[in-house]
Design a protein around this motif. Structure first.
Motif, PDB file in Angstrom:
ATOM      1  N   PHE A   1      -0.216  -9.884   5.898  1.00 13.63           N
ATOM      2  CA  PHE A   1       0.044  -9.063   7.092  1.00 13.63           C
ATOM      3  C   PHE A   1      -0.787  -9.613   8.244  1.00 13.63           C
ATOM      4  O   PHE A   1      -1.598 -10.543   8.048  1.00 13.63           O
ATOM      5  CB  PHE A   1      -0.122  -7.562   6.857  1.00 13.63           C
ATOM      6  CG  PHE A   1      -1.497  -6.999   6.578  1.00 13.63           C
ATOM      7  CD1 PHE A   1      -2.529  -7.764   6.056  1.00 13.63           C
ATOM      8  CD2 PHE A   1      -1.752  -5.638   6.812  1.00 13.63           C
ATOM      9  CE1 PHE A   1      -3.783  -7.205   5.779  1.00 13.63           C
ATOM     10  CE2 PHE A   1      -2.991  -5.067   6.551  1.00 13.63           C
ATOM     11  CZ  PHE A   1      -4.001  -5.860   6.031  1.00 13.63           C
TER      12      PHE A   1
ATOM     13  N   GLU B   1       2.140   0.091   8.437  1.00 14.63           N
ATOM     14  CA  GLU B   1       2.047   0.969   7.264  1.00 14.63           C
ATOM     15  C   GLU B   1       1.109   2.138   7.526  1.00 14.63           C
ATOM     16  O   GLU B   1       1.381   3.266   7.080  1.00 14.63           O
ATOM     17  CB  GLU B   1       1.559   0.137   6.073  1.00 14.63           C
ATOM     18  CG  GLU B   1       1.369   0.894   4.773  1.00 14.63           C
ATOM     19  CD  GLU B   1       0.927  -0.009   3.628  1.00 14.63           C
ATOM     20  OE1 GLU B   1       0.741  -1.229   3.870  1.00 14.63           O
ATOM     21  OE2 GLU B   1       0.763   0.490   2.496  1.00 14.63           O
TER      22      GLU B   1
ATOM     23  N   ASP C   1       6.280  -0.994  -4.439  1.00 18.59           N
ATOM     24  CA  ASP C   1       4.975  -1.366  -3.881  1.00 18.59           C
ATOM     25  C   ASP C   1       3.820  -1.148  -4.856  1.00 18.59           C
ATOM     26  O   ASP C   1       2.706  -0.826  -4.444  1.00 18.59           O
ATOM     27  CB  ASP C   1       4.704  -0.647  -2.552  1.00 18.59           C
ATOM     28  CG  ASP C   1       3.573  -1.298  -1.758  1.00 18.59           C
ATOM     29  OD1 ASP C   1       3.317  -2.499  -1.957  1.00 18.59           O
ATOM     30  OD2 ASP C   1       2.922  -0.583  -0.962  1.00 18.59           O
TER      31      ASP C   1
HETATM   32  N1  GUN Z   1      -0.934  -4.421   3.445  1.00 19.16           N
HETATM   33  C1  GUN Z   1      -1.482  -5.638   3.257  1.00 19.16           C
HETATM   34  N2  GUN Z   1      -1.572  -5.939   1.946  1.00 19.16           N
HETATM   35  C2  GUN Z   1      -1.069  -4.876   1.289  1.00 19.16           C
HETATM   36  C3  GUN Z   1      -0.889  -4.583  -0.099  1.00 19.16           C
HETATM   37  O1  GUN Z   1      -1.220  -5.369  -0.993  1.00 19.16           O
HETATM   38  N3  GUN Z   1      -0.336  -3.366  -0.396  1.00 19.16           N
HETATM   39  C4  GUN Z   1       0.047  -2.501   0.567  1.00 19.16           C
HETATM   40  N4  GUN Z   1       0.602  -1.344   0.225  1.00 19.16           N
HETATM   41  N5  GUN Z   1      -0.129  -2.754   1.874  1.00 19.16           N
HETATM   42  C5  GUN Z   1      -0.674  -3.920   2.229  1.00 19.16           C
END
Ligand code: GUN
Ligand code: ZN
Length: 439
Positions: free
Chosen positions: A208, A238, A327
């Motif tokens: 990310f 997220e 996830d």
């Molecule tokens: N954002 C960056 N890496 C991750 C991850 O491994 N899991 C989740 N849920 N969000 C992330």
């Protein structure tokens, strides 16, 4: 690679999709064949339809596997999952960024060891198949050998999988960091080795925006665009803290999505995990760019990340391709049935429409295939499609048995299955025309 036996035939009630239940009445989108027959040759469906009509095409030496009290569906599709995180699923008490630091990065550091990667990949694939999942878009770790371990196991089983090496060149411990140049070179070598090798497909995988420098994102964009059949996967919007950190790290970008867009990472076959905190402008851009959002409800609830607005994202005025993701390890189950149940609850919390069972099963099969731009290969039961199938038992538990006794429609049985079902309901899983799991 497992060689599919030349012919196979499955008899039983099967369901598949003739349309998109988000744009037409759900009951019209679903096709139910009460006593059906699916004929398979070399892993591909050649005929499917009513038993009486397809029976004459079955070669005389081909056995018919009968599932009299079950529902046969296309195999489930998980559009977002991390195989190396299976050992840290259900780790207590942190929001996303602290959870990554305390649990995930140490767990992923262990994948330097190829033997460990092989053992976890094997367990992970067994679990996927036990849950009726036949295709997934999978994150490996920063170590190239974690990708080899995964694709070697997937090739052995004959599954169609998308996976890639995580790219991460900042804001992470040394043991899970690469450099822009090394990450690029490793990815090129893995693409040469694995992309379109049998059923395996490669995804360029910058973790990310927080853990990649602008230089690394640029190189990932160049790689993604270097072929017109590669995938790209990353995380997007997220949590609120993550969005605030990205705004600080990229002050010259108009939004989080724009960070990826300017790097050339937004387009068809780009898979974005989450996308909870996107505004109307972002959703318009996702629609016109034809990229995909992966809705991961068990993860969003587990980490307390937020509420995905499924019916806003899929709105008829500017629909965005959407799939379901478990996830894991932030997600709490590898079951797409459990994931559908949480998607239903999250849709209620979002205040939009109520997720219909037929819509949920579409997201987990035909819609998931569309989200991955693979609908010409997987996700429905139709001639010419790859024979990845999941056999559901609606009487797998005493509670389900007493519940479905009162059902008078397929939609109601499917709703009971998604709300109450789990791996116990997966009676069998077929991959490329071969039974690979059976209870
Ligand atoms: N954002 C960056 N890496 C991750 C991850 O491994 N899991 C989740 N849920 N969000 C992330
Ligand atoms: Zn994830």
């Amino acid at each position: 690679m497992t060689q599919p036996s030349r012919h196979a035939a499955l008899r039983g009630c099967f369901i598949t999709f003739r349309g998109n239940p988000f744009t037409m009445p759900p009951e019209d989108a679903l096709h139910v064949e009460e006593d059906g027959l699916i004929l398979i040759r070399d892993g591909i469906i050649t005929h499917c339809g009513p038993y009486t009509q397809v029976r004459p095409f079955v070669p005389h030496n081909c056995p018919i596997t009968h599932y009299p009290d079950s529902i046969i569906t296309a195999g489930f599709i998980d559009t977002h999952v991390h195989y190396p995180q299976m050992p840290v699923i259900a780790s207590w008490g942190e929001e996303l960024l602290a959870w990554l630091k305390h649990y995930v990065f140490p767990a992923e550091a262990r994948f330097e060891d190829k033997a460990l990667a092989q053992a976890v990949a094997r367990n992970f694939m067994t679990e996927l198949l036990r849950n009726g999942t036949t295709t997934a878009a999978v994150y490996c770790t920063v170590h190239p050998q974690s990708v080899d371990a995964f694709f070697e196991e997937s090739s052995r089983l004959g599954t169609r999988m998308i996976a890639g090496k995580v790219l991460m060149d900042r804001n992470a411990p040394d043991a899970v960091r690469d450099t822009a140049q090394q990450g690029y070179a490793d990815s090129v070598a893995l693409i040469d080795r694995w992309h379109q090798n049998g059923r395996q497909l490669y995804a360029v995988t910058p973790r990310f925006a927080i853990t990649s420098t602008p230089e690394q994102l640029e190189m990932a964009g160049a790689l993604f665009k270097s072929r017109n059949d590669l995938f790209m996967q990353t995380h997007l919007a997220e949590t609120q803290q993550e969005c605030a950190d990205v705004a600080t790290l990229f002050p010259n970008r108009s939004s989080y999505l724009d960070v990826y867009d300017k790097a050339g990472l937004v387009g068809p076959r780009a898979l974005f995990g989450h996308g909870i905190y996107l505004n109307e402008h972002d959703l318009q851009r996702c629609h016109t760019a034809d990229c995909t959002l992966c809705h991961c409800p068990t993860s969003n609830l587990f980490l307390g990340s937020g509420i995905f607005r499924l019916f806003d994202v899929t709105s008829k005025t500017r629909p965005v391709r959407t799939g379901l993701g478990t996830d894991v390890g932030a997600g709490t189950s590898l079951s797409l049935l459990a994931t559908m149940a949480e998607a239903y609850k999250v849709s209620l919390l979002a205040g939009g429409a109520k997720l219909h069972a037929i819509q949920a099963f579409w997201l987990a099969t035909a819609g998931g295939a569309q989200a991955l731009h693979l609908a010409d290969k997987i996700g429905t039961i139709a001639p010419g499609l790859e024979a990845d199938l999941c056999i559901l038992n609606p009487n797998a538990t005493p509670l389900l048995t007493q519940r479905v006794k009162t059902s008078n429609s397929m939609a109601d049985v499917l709703f009971a299955l998604m709300m109450l079902g789990d791996d116990r309901c997966i009676q069998a899983t077929w991959v490329h025309g071969t039974c690979v799991h059976e209870i």
